[in-house]
Design a protein around this motif. Structure first.
Motif, short mmCIF file in Angstrom:
data_model
loop_
_atom_site.label_atom_id
_atom_site.label_comp_id
_atom_site.label_asym_id
_atom_site.label_seq_id
_atom_site.Cartn_x
_atom_site.Cartn_y
_atom_site.Cartn_z
N SER A 1 45.85 30.98 32.53
CA SER A 1 45.51 32.27 33.13
C SER A 1 44.21 32.76 32.50
CB SER A 1 46.64 33.29 32.91
OG SER A 1 46.78 33.60 31.54
N ILE A 2 43.53 33.64 33.24
CA ILE A 2 42.27 34.19 32.75
C ILE A 2 42.06 35.54 33.43
CG2 ILE A 2 40.86 33.04 34.51
CD1 ILE A 2 38.74 32.65 32.21
N PHE A 3 41.48 36.47 32.71
CA PHE A 3 41.17 37.77 33.29
C PHE A 3 39.94 37.66 34.18
CE2 PHE A 3 43.91 39.13 29.90
CZ PHE A 3 44.58 40.20 30.47
N VAL A 4 39.89 38.48 35.21
CA VAL A 4 38.74 38.57 36.10
C VAL A 4 38.29 40.02 36.10
CG1 VAL A 4 37.85 38.20 38.44
CG2 VAL A 4 39.66 36.70 37.53
N THR A 5 37.01 40.23 35.85
CA THR A 5 36.46 41.57 35.77
C THR A 5 35.23 41.67 36.67
OG1 THR A 5 35.05 41.00 33.90
CG2 THR A 5 37.23 41.86 33.38
N CYS A 6 34.86 42.88 37.02
CA CYS A 6 33.64 43.11 37.79
C CYS A 6 32.53 43.37 36.78
CB CYS A 6 33.81 44.28 38.75
SG CYS A 6 32.37 44.51 39.80
N GLY A 7 31.96 42.30 36.25
CA GLY A 7 30.96 42.40 35.20
C GLY A 7 31.54 41.97 33.87
N ASP A 8 30.67 41.87 32.89
CA ASP A 8 31.10 41.47 31.55
C ASP A 8 31.47 42.65 30.66
OD1 ASP A 8 30.75 38.69 31.93
OD2 ASP A 8 28.60 38.87 31.55
N TRP A 9 31.06 43.82 31.04
CA TRP A 9 31.11 44.99 30.16
C TRP A 9 32.52 45.31 29.65
CZ3 TRP A 9 32.77 50.17 30.14
CH2 TRP A 9 32.14 50.98 29.19
N ASP A 10 33.52 45.29 30.51
CA ASP A 10 34.88 45.70 30.11
C ASP A 10 35.41 44.89 28.92
OD1 ASP A 10 35.05 47.63 32.12
OD2 ASP A 10 36.01 46.27 33.53
N LEU A 11 35.28 43.57 29.01
CA LEU A 11 35.87 42.72 27.96
C LEU A 11 34.87 42.27 26.91
CD1 LEU A 11 38.43 40.63 30.03
CD2 LEU A 11 38.82 42.65 28.62
N LYS A 12 33.59 42.36 27.19
CA LYS A 12 32.58 41.97 26.21
C LYS A 12 32.16 43.13 25.32
CE LYS A 12 28.17 39.54 25.87
NZ LYS A 12 27.09 38.90 26.63
N ILE B 1 36.47 35.72 33.78
CA ILE B 1 35.58 35.41 34.89
C ILE B 1 34.91 36.71 35.30
CG2 ILE B 1 35.44 34.67 37.30
CD1 ILE B 1 37.98 32.96 36.72
N ASN B 2 33.59 36.71 35.31
CA ASN B 2 32.82 37.84 35.80
C ASN B 2 32.71 37.65 37.32
OD1 ASN B 2 30.75 39.48 36.75
ND2 ASN B 2 29.46 39.20 34.94
N LEU B 3 33.37 38.49 38.09
CA LEU B 3 33.39 38.34 39.54
C LEU B 3 32.00 38.46 40.15
CD1 LEU B 3 35.20 37.78 41.98
CD2 LEU B 3 35.52 40.25 42.19
N LYS B 4 31.13 39.25 39.53
CA LYS B 4 29.75 39.35 40.05
C LYS B 4 29.06 37.98 39.99
CE LYS B 4 28.85 44.12 38.63
NZ LYS B 4 28.00 44.94 37.75
N LYS B 5 29.24 37.27 38.88
CA LYS B 5 28.65 35.94 38.76
C LYS B 5 29.28 34.97 39.74
CE LYS B 5 27.28 36.33 33.91
NZ LYS B 5 27.54 35.89 32.53
N CYS C 1 40.96 46.89 40.70
CA CYS C 1 41.73 45.64 40.59
C CYS C 1 42.12 45.11 41.97
CB CYS C 1 42.98 45.86 39.75
SG CYS C 1 42.69 46.00 37.98
N LYS C 2 42.54 46.00 42.85
CA LYS C 2 42.94 45.58 44.20
C LYS C 2 41.74 45.01 44.96
CE LYS C 2 46.65 48.97 44.37
NZ LYS C 2 47.07 50.29 44.91
N ASN C 3 40.57 45.61 44.78
CA ASN C 3 39.36 45.09 45.42
C ASN C 3 38.97 43.74 44.84
OD1 ASN C 3 38.16 47.05 47.48
ND2 ASN C 3 38.72 48.39 45.79
N ILE C 4 39.07 43.59 43.52
CA ILE C 4 38.78 42.31 42.88
C ILE C 4 39.70 41.22 43.44
CG2 ILE C 4 39.00 41.04 40.68
CD1 ILE C 4 37.91 43.62 39.30
N ALA C 5 41.00 41.53 43.54
CA ALA C 5 41.96 40.56 44.08
C ALA C 5 41.62 40.19 45.52
CB ALA C 5 43.37 41.14 43.98
N ASN C 6 41.25 41.16 46.32
CA ASN C 6 40.92 40.92 47.73
C ASN C 6 39.66 40.05 47.87
OD1 ASN C 6 41.66 41.30 50.43
ND2 ASN C 6 40.32 43.08 50.66
N ILE C 7 38.66 40.33 47.04
CA ILE C 7 37.43 39.54 47.04
C ILE C 7 37.72 38.11 46.59
CG2 ILE C 7 35.19 39.28 45.88
CD1 ILE C 7 35.15 42.47 45.88
N MET C 8 38.53 37.97 45.55
CA MET C 8 38.88 36.63 45.07
C MET C 8 39.61 35.84 46.15
SD MET C 8 40.03 37.11 41.14
CE MET C 8 40.19 35.34 40.93
N LYS C 9 40.55 36.48 46.81
CA LYS C 9 41.32 35.82 47.86
C LYS C 9 40.39 35.33 48.97
CE LYS C 9 45.28 36.62 50.89
NZ LYS C 9 46.35 37.57 51.25
#
Length: 187
Positions: free
Chosen positions: A90-101, A123-127, A163-171
């Motif tokens: 498993s791995i976290f997915v974020t919109c950018g690096d800022w939250d976890l970095k 995973i930085n979703l923007k990248k 989070c819901k938008n991130i999941a939808n974009i990933m899907k």
């Protein structure tokens, strides 16, 4: 040589919402949700800017657990979901690096709290989006939704809605054949 001495009161930003969605890597469906508000301790009163940006009002954070307590509950949730089992990837997915970095490690350092290893790769979703689509999403989730012809879910900067938008974009990207890979550098 020249020296410049600059002094200013350091303004510590604090995490006030902690949302996580567990997404099935095969079906890309949401399997579980962790969502808690966090009582800020350095600046207990939310600023009007913060409320306007996030939609979070004072009553939503007053009396809520501290960040330390929330992180303990995240760990319990991760264990309950089987995500701490070494055989489970498993791995976290974020919109950018800022939250976890920056944000989480910085606040944990300020409060003298450890950062769990599972927060140290993501995973930085923007990248990922830019690799898949060939363009950088300057306005984050809004641009990614627009580029994929998706309707934005909820309120921008609401953690759980993000989070819901991130999941939808990933899907959507996964259904187009994109394979997600870790983008963070090892600590």
């Amino acid at each position: 040589m020249a020296f410049v001495l600059f002094t200013a009161k350091l303004y510590v930003m604090e995490i006030i919402e902690f949302p996580i969605l567990k997404l099935n890597g095969r079906t890309m469906e949401i399997e579980s949700t962790f969502h808690m508000y966090v009582q800020p301790v350095v600046h207990p009163q939310l600023t009007p800017f913060c409320t306007e940006l996030t939609g979070i009002i004072q009553g939503m954070v007053d009396g809520q657990p501290s960040l330390q307590q929330v992180l303990e509950r995240v760990d319990e949730w991760m264990a309950k979901e089987g995500l701490l089992d070494p055989s489970v990837k498993s791995i976290f997915v974020t919109c950018g690096d800022w939250d976890l970095k920056v944000m989480l490690p910085g606040q944990c350092q300020y409060l003298g709290l450890p950062v769990a290893d599972y927060f140290k790769q993501w995973i930085n979703l923007k990248k990922a989006y830019s690799f898949a689509m060939g363009s950088w999403p300057k306005n984050g989730l809004l641009d990614m939704n627009k580029g994929l012809n998706l309707q934005h879910i909820g309120r921008p900067h609401s953690g759980i809605d993000d989070c819901k938008n991130i999941a939808n974009i990933m899907k959507t990207l996964a259904h187009r054949g994109f394979i997600f890979k870790q983008t963070s550098k090892p600590f």
